[in-house]
Scaffold this motif. Structure first.
Motif, PDB file in Angstrom:
ATOM      1  N   PRO A  34       0.951  -1.295   0.140  1.00  0.00           N
ATOM      2  CA  PRO A  34      -0.053   0.055  -0.108  1.00  0.00           C
ATOM      3  C   PRO A  34       0.892   1.313  -0.194  1.00  0.00           C
ATOM      4  O   PRO A  34       0.537   2.371  -0.549  1.00  0.00           O
ATOM      5  N   GLU A  35       2.115   1.054   0.485  1.00  0.00           N
ATOM      6  CA  GLU A  35       3.089   2.216   0.615  1.00  0.00           C
ATOM      7  C   GLU A  35       3.651   2.668  -0.690  1.00  0.00           C
ATOM      8  O   GLU A  35       4.630   3.427  -0.999  1.00  0.00           O
ATOM      9  N   VAL A  52       1.445   3.873  -6.505  1.00  0.00           N
ATOM     10  CA  VAL A  52       0.151   3.236  -6.246  1.00  0.00           C
ATOM     11  C   VAL A  52      -0.916   4.650  -6.798  1.00  0.00           C
ATOM     12  O   VAL A  52      -1.750   4.177  -7.566  1.00  0.00           O
ATOM     13  N   ASP A  53      -0.487   5.928  -6.436  1.00  0.00           N
ATOM     14  CA  ASP A  53      -1.343   6.829  -6.774  1.00  0.00           C
ATOM     15  C   ASP A  53      -1.429   7.016  -8.390  1.00  0.00           C
ATOM     16  O   ASP A  53      -2.501   7.088  -8.728  1.00  0.00           O
ATOM     17  N   THR A  78      -3.742   4.103  -9.951  1.00  0.00           N
ATOM     18  CA  THR A  78      -5.119   4.044  -9.422  1.00  0.00           C
ATOM     19  C   THR A  78      -6.156   4.925 -10.260  1.00  0.00           C
ATOM     20  O   THR A  78      -5.891   6.003 -10.484  1.00  0.00           O
ATOM     21  N   MET A  79      -7.046   4.185 -10.889  1.00  0.00           N
ATOM     22  CA  MET A  79      -7.899   4.913 -11.645  1.00  0.00           C
ATOM     23  C   MET A  79      -9.070   5.709 -10.740  1.00  0.00           C
ATOM     24  O   MET A  79      -9.197   5.230  -9.583  1.00  0.00           O
ATOM     25  N   PRO A  80      -9.487   6.763 -11.322  1.00  0.00           N
ATOM     26  CA  PRO A  80     -10.230   7.597 -10.612  1.00  0.00           C
ATOM     27  C   PRO A  80     -11.315   6.885  -9.673  1.00  0.00           C
ATOM     28  O   PRO A  80     -11.741   7.303  -8.623  1.00  0.00           O
ATOM     29  N   ALA A 103     -11.214   6.372  -3.985  1.00  0.00           N
ATOM     30  CA  ALA A 103     -11.586   6.522  -2.749  1.00  0.00           C
ATOM     31  C   ALA A 103     -11.347   5.267  -2.047  1.00  0.00           C
ATOM     32  O   ALA A 103     -10.905   5.044  -0.676  1.00  0.00           O
ATOM     33  N   GLU A 104     -11.471   4.072  -2.519  1.00  0.00           N
ATOM     34  CA  GLU A 104     -11.431   2.602  -1.851  1.00  0.00           C
ATOM     35  C   GLU A 104      -9.845   2.567  -1.588  1.00  0.00           C
ATOM     36  O   GLU A 104      -9.463   2.002  -0.544  1.00  0.00           O
ATOM     37  N   VAL A 105      -9.036   2.936  -2.638  1.00  0.00           N
ATOM     38  CA  VAL A 105      -7.734   2.754  -2.303  1.00  0.00           C
ATOM     39  C   VAL A 105      -7.120   3.475  -1.288  1.00  0.00           C
ATOM     40  O   VAL A 105      -6.247   3.192  -0.618  1.00  0.00           O
ATOM     41  N   GLU A 106      -7.497   4.598  -1.271  1.00  0.00           N
ATOM     42  CA  GLU A 106      -7.102   5.699  -0.043  1.00  0.00           C
ATOM     43  C   GLU A 106      -7.489   5.043   1.325  1.00  0.00           C
ATOM     44  O   GLU A 106      -6.819   5.136   2.370  1.00  0.00           O
ATOM     45  N   ALA A 107      -8.805   4.438   1.329  1.00  0.00           N
ATOM     46  CA  ALA A 107      -9.268   3.973   2.567  1.00  0.00           C
ATOM     47  C   ALA A 107      -8.383   2.782   3.093  1.00  0.00           C
ATOM     48  O   ALA A 107      -8.122   2.544   4.288  1.00  0.00           O
ATOM     49  N   TYR A 108      -8.216   2.033   2.005  1.00  0.00           N
ATOM     50  CA  TYR A 108      -7.258   0.852   2.502  1.00  0.00           C
ATOM     51  C   TYR A 108      -5.877   1.174   2.716  1.00  0.00           C
ATOM     52  O   TYR A 108      -5.370   0.543   3.792  1.00  0.00           O
ATOM     53  N   LYS A 109      -5.363   2.086   2.350  1.00  0.00           N
ATOM     54  CA  LYS A 109      -4.075   2.456   2.399  1.00  0.00           C
ATOM     55  C   LYS A 109      -3.717   3.410   3.994  1.00  0.00           C
ATOM     56  O   LYS A 109      -3.086   2.875   4.840  1.00  0.00           O
ATOM     57  N   THR A 110      -5.023   3.913   4.361  1.00  0.00           N
ATOM     58  CA  THR A 110      -5.022   4.699   5.561  1.00  0.00           C
ATOM     59  C   THR A 110      -5.293   3.410   6.878  1.00  0.00           C
ATOM     60  O   THR A 110      -4.434   3.428   7.884  1.00  0.00           O
TER      61      THR A 110
END
Length: 831
Positions: A277-278, A282-283, A286-288, A292-299
RNA sequence: GCCGAAGUGGCGGAACUGGCAGACGCGCACGACUCAAAAUCGUGUACCCGGAAGGGUAUGAGGGUUCAAUUCCCUCCUUCGGCACCA
């Protein structure tokens, strides 16, 4: 005869030895040297048996080596920088320096009471400016040699205290700050690293080192070498190409993702890619609609402790980024996922997933409905079907669905695959290590400042060596925020750029304390020397360390760092030889009486002071050697001290109490037997000292005491044989209990000091038995013992056995089937 | 889960090329000394049967190799330490 009062004789001799410089170690080319090193204590202030336990037996062994003709160096010092001093400062408002040096005074006094042969003139304290001056100098050398560099690295950070936290300061499942209980966050900081990985291969070589197998295995696993390949997967930036014909070459890619794999042969079976995730890309991938899902998972991944993230039985989780890469071996598009089971700290932080042949990838693929493609068909198994197979299969057999590799055996496929990717220019054979570079930056006050200066024009440059040490300021404010005092200091940061002379800033981070302890064995050589970290002639004579003793818990950190340090310095021409420490021996741990690790919070710490006051250091030294297998340790028992204390009183009485003749007429004194027992014990004790088996050294001396007391009562007292036995006894006792041995040595009119005497020589003839007792078994069961002359032949032993009444009884008149005479140790008759 | 170390009397431990299991010490029991206690000294102390002589059983559990296994091999259990989704 006066009583044995250790409280009187111990301080008396300690004072005299100190005044006479009895334990000063100086270069003496006429004698072989022996550098005995015991791990230096941390200045925590509460010296307990955890400190005595490694040191007292090590001291006994150093003394043994000295008596065996070696010029022995046995130094001591203090590891004085570190977190506990800052904690104490914040908690009690004492300056870390004051707290540390007060602790050193106390520990020094406690260590002196042990009566060890420490050469105190060589004491080194890592927090002294004259010490850390050279720690900083070593940093600069490593920097100049290209082994120090900066990179971004995450730390645990408390947003409330505004401070970096060490792992031990983060508590609980929710990972909160130990002080304010605020949940901890990760923060990326630019920090200094040493390239330990540059020495990974060399650190795996233990040739010529007498180190425990255990430690070598731990280090080998820690370094974790694995051979494989790095392969580049192009990222597809134009989504319209994702579903285009795979046979068409896609040239539209703006970046490459490199993966490390130990199984390049399975490249054709990769059906998805996973990034940590780090991972920095990754950014970008990631497709638009997935952001949101990717950001949540990263957090949530960042919030997890490594331990939670890495729990073995945890169900695999991950999210799809919407992005794709091209598998460079066959042009296929494969989806990019992120998952917390991939770690940024290992390999490249990206993997190609081959679910058919890796169980973790398999579980992940089944959970998220990703294709499982078999590329290795195990021999003698029905053809595998990726859609239905219940688990991944081990990768041995014949390659299938693998382009040019199809049909080769899996064993050959590894090399064929590496060759293939190298020829295509899409990858290369690579070796990867679990070992990471050494992060040495600490956002702390109580450490050696990193001697680097940042100039807006000239970048990072080391402080000129002539300006070392870069002193730690004393006038720091202890604010309750816990922020590093070096950052808050009004003027300390200001500096001149060493290159252009303009305004510049000092580094405010300090060094990891493992840096200080990586070279303390060198500072002991010449702690007052001010022209370098050590004096060359001292180095040439004493190094390398011959025997290093300490805890197994340092197997992977300290003992790898110090080896790295030595090897790096060797390559700069500062040290010599392949390794700093030739022989290593580890002791176990002394636990509290409750069987738990000794700690203040548990309240099970046993300090030596009261016991020294009551029973003396000698009894305590003997107990620590006697009561445990040294390499195992065990729980402290307050009763044990009675045993060694009683033993020493009996030794005292045996040596000093005169007896009138004829006390025991019934058992006449056997001169030959006394001499035999003395030399048999000497032989055992000598061997046990060599092998670090301290418990049997003491039990051997106790047994000999029992025999000597009997001989004394039988009339040996006062004879030349008796005096000779006492002489050897005291010499054997001297390394274990140096005070009472010296006192008795003097009281029996012998020449000061026992500690400069030679270790006695074993008289093999005297040790030999004239008669031997041989146990006799019938069908493996003990039935009798026979006594025969030591030079009896097997035939004679056999005859004596068959003449035994007890044996006859069990034979019941039948002839024995077989009579085995085993090495003159035992006879077994098979009926 | 993986790696490592270790399981022996009430306790710490010994048995060093496969050869007497329990050395040495603690604790405990009894005795001597003592008005008494402490200290000291002596005797005993794995378990079971037996009054004793003696016999049997025992080194985490089970199996194997051997004349003989605490020791070597296999399977399993427990404890401790380390590492931990290592691609």
């Amino acid at each position: 005869m006066s009583d044995y009062i250790p409280q009187e004789i111990e301080p008396k001799w300690q004072k005299k030895w100190e005044a006479d410089g009895l334990y000063r170690a100086a270069i003496d080319e006429s004698r072989p040297k022996h550098y005995a090193l015991t791990m230096l204590p941390y200045t925590s202030g509460d010296l307990h048996f955890g400190h005595w336990y490694p040191m007292a037996p090590s001291d006994a062994r150093a003394r043994f080596m000295r008596m065996n003709g070696f010029n022995v160096l046995f130094p001591i010092g203090f590891d004085a920088f570190g977190l506990p001093a800052e904690n104490a400062a914040i908690k009690r408002g004492i300056h870390p320096k004051k707290w540390t040096y007060a602790n050193i005074d106390n520990m020094r006094r406690q260590l002196r009471s042990m009566g060890a042969m420490f050469d105190w003139r060589r004491e080194a304290i890592s927090a002294d400016p004259e010490y850390y001056r050279w720690t900083q100098w070593f940093f600069i050398q490593l920097y100049k040699y290209g082994l120090a560099y900066r990179k971004m690295s995450p730390v645990d950070f408390c947003p409330n205290c505004n401070t970096t936290l060490a792992r031990e300061q983060v508590w609980g499942e929710d990972r909160h700050c130990e002080r304010c209980e605020t949940p901890v966050i990760k923060k990326d900081l630019e920090q200094w690293f040493f390239k330990t990985t540059a020495y990974a291969d060399e650190l795996l070589n233990y040739e010529g080192m007498d180190w425990p197998e255990r430690v070598r295995v731990l280090q080998t696993n820690w370094i974790g070498r694995s051979v494989g390949a790095e392969v580049q997967f192009p990222v597809i930036s134009d989504q319209s190409l994702v579903n285009s014909d795979p046979s068409k070459v896609i040239t539209d890619h703006s970046s490459l993702i490199t993966v490390f794999t130990t199984r390049p042969d399975t490249l054709w079976g990769a059906t998805f890619m996973v990034l940590a995730p780090e991972h920095p890309l990754v950014d970008k991938v990631t497709m638009p609609e997935h952001r949101a899902e990717v950001e949540a998972y990263k957090t949530q991944a960042a919030r997890q402790a490594d331990i939670d993230r890495e729990a073995a039985d945890k169900e695999k989780t991950g999210v799809f980024t919407g992005g794709h890469v091209v598998n460079p071996v066959n042009g296929e598009r494969i989806p990019i996922w992120i998952a917390d089971y991939v770690l940024m700290t290992y390999g490249t932080g990206a993997i190609m997933a081959v679910p058919a042949h890796d169980q973790r990838d398999f579980e992940f693929a089944r959970k998220y409905g990703i294709e499982v493609r078999v590329v290795i068909q195990p021999d003698g198994m029905d053809p595998l079907d990726g859609a239905t197979m219940p688990a991944s299969v081990p990768a041995s057999g014949t390659m299938v669905n693998s382009g040019p590799l199809t049909g080769t055996s899996a064993d050959e496929a590894f090399h064929a695959a590496v060759k293939f990717v190298e020829q295509k220019g899409i990858g290369r054979g690579a070796v990867n290590y679990k070992l990471r570079d050494w992060l040495i930056s600490r956002q702390r006050y109580w450490g050696a400042p990193i001697p680097m200066i940042l100039c807006a024009k000239c970048g990072w440059n080391p402080l000129p060596e002539a300006d070392l040490p870069m002193l730690l300021p004393d006038d720091v404010e202890w604010l309750p925020t816990g922020q590093s005092p070096l950052k808050l200091h009004p003027t300390w940061k200001q500096a001149k750029c060493p290159v252009c002379g303009g305004e510049a800033e000092r580094e405010t981070d300090t060094m990891d304390t493992f840096m200080c302890s990586s070279w303390y064995h060198l500072r002991y050589l010449s702690p007052q020397y001010d022209k370098g970290p050590f004096e060359q002639k001292e180095y040439d004579y004493w190094m390398p360390v011959d025997t290093y003793t300490g805890g197994i818990e340092h197997a992977t950190m300290h003992l790898i760092y110090t080896r790295f340090f030595h090897k790096a310095l060797r390559d700069m021409g500062i040290t010599e030889g392949p390794e700093p420490m030739l022989q290593l021996r580890n002791q176990g741990m002394i636990l509290g009486e409750d069987g738990e690790k000794m700690s203040k919070s548990r309240g099970n710490v046993v300090a030596p002071d009261a016991l020294v006051a009551q029973h003396g250091a000698d009894a305590l030294r003997a107990l620590l050697m006697f009561a445990y297998r040294w390499q195992d340790g065990g729980p402290w028992s307050s009763q044990g001290i009675e045993g060694t204390s009683r033993w020493l009183r009996r030794v005292w009485t045996m040596v000093l109490e005169s007896v009138s003749m004829g006390k025991s007429e019934t058992r006449p004194y056997d001169e030959r037997n006394l001499r035999r027992r003395v030399h048999q014990t000497l032989k055992r004790v000598t061997r046990d000292f060599q092998q670090f088996e301290f418990n049997t050294i003491v039990s051997g001396l106790m047994e000999l005491l029992n025999d000597m007391v009997k001989a004394k009562e039988a009339g040996a007292y006062g004879t030349p044989e008796w005096n000779g036995a006492v002489d050897i006894y005291l010499r054997m006792l001297a390394p274990v209990c140096p005070h009472i041995a010296e006192e008795l040595w003097e009281r029996t009119g012998r020449e000061y000091s026992i500690h400069t005497q030679a270790w006695p020589k074993v008289d093999e003839d005297a040790a030999r038995e004239e008669e031997i007792v041989i146990p006799v078994q019938v069908n493996g069961k003990l039935r009798d013992r026979i006594t025969v002359p030591a030079d009896a032949t097997e035939e004679q032993i056999k005859a004596a056995t068959l003449a035994s009444e007890a044996v006859k009884k069990f034979l019941e008149g039948k002839p024995p089937k077989k009579v085995i005479v085993a090495q003159k140790k035992l006879v077994n008759i098979v009926v």
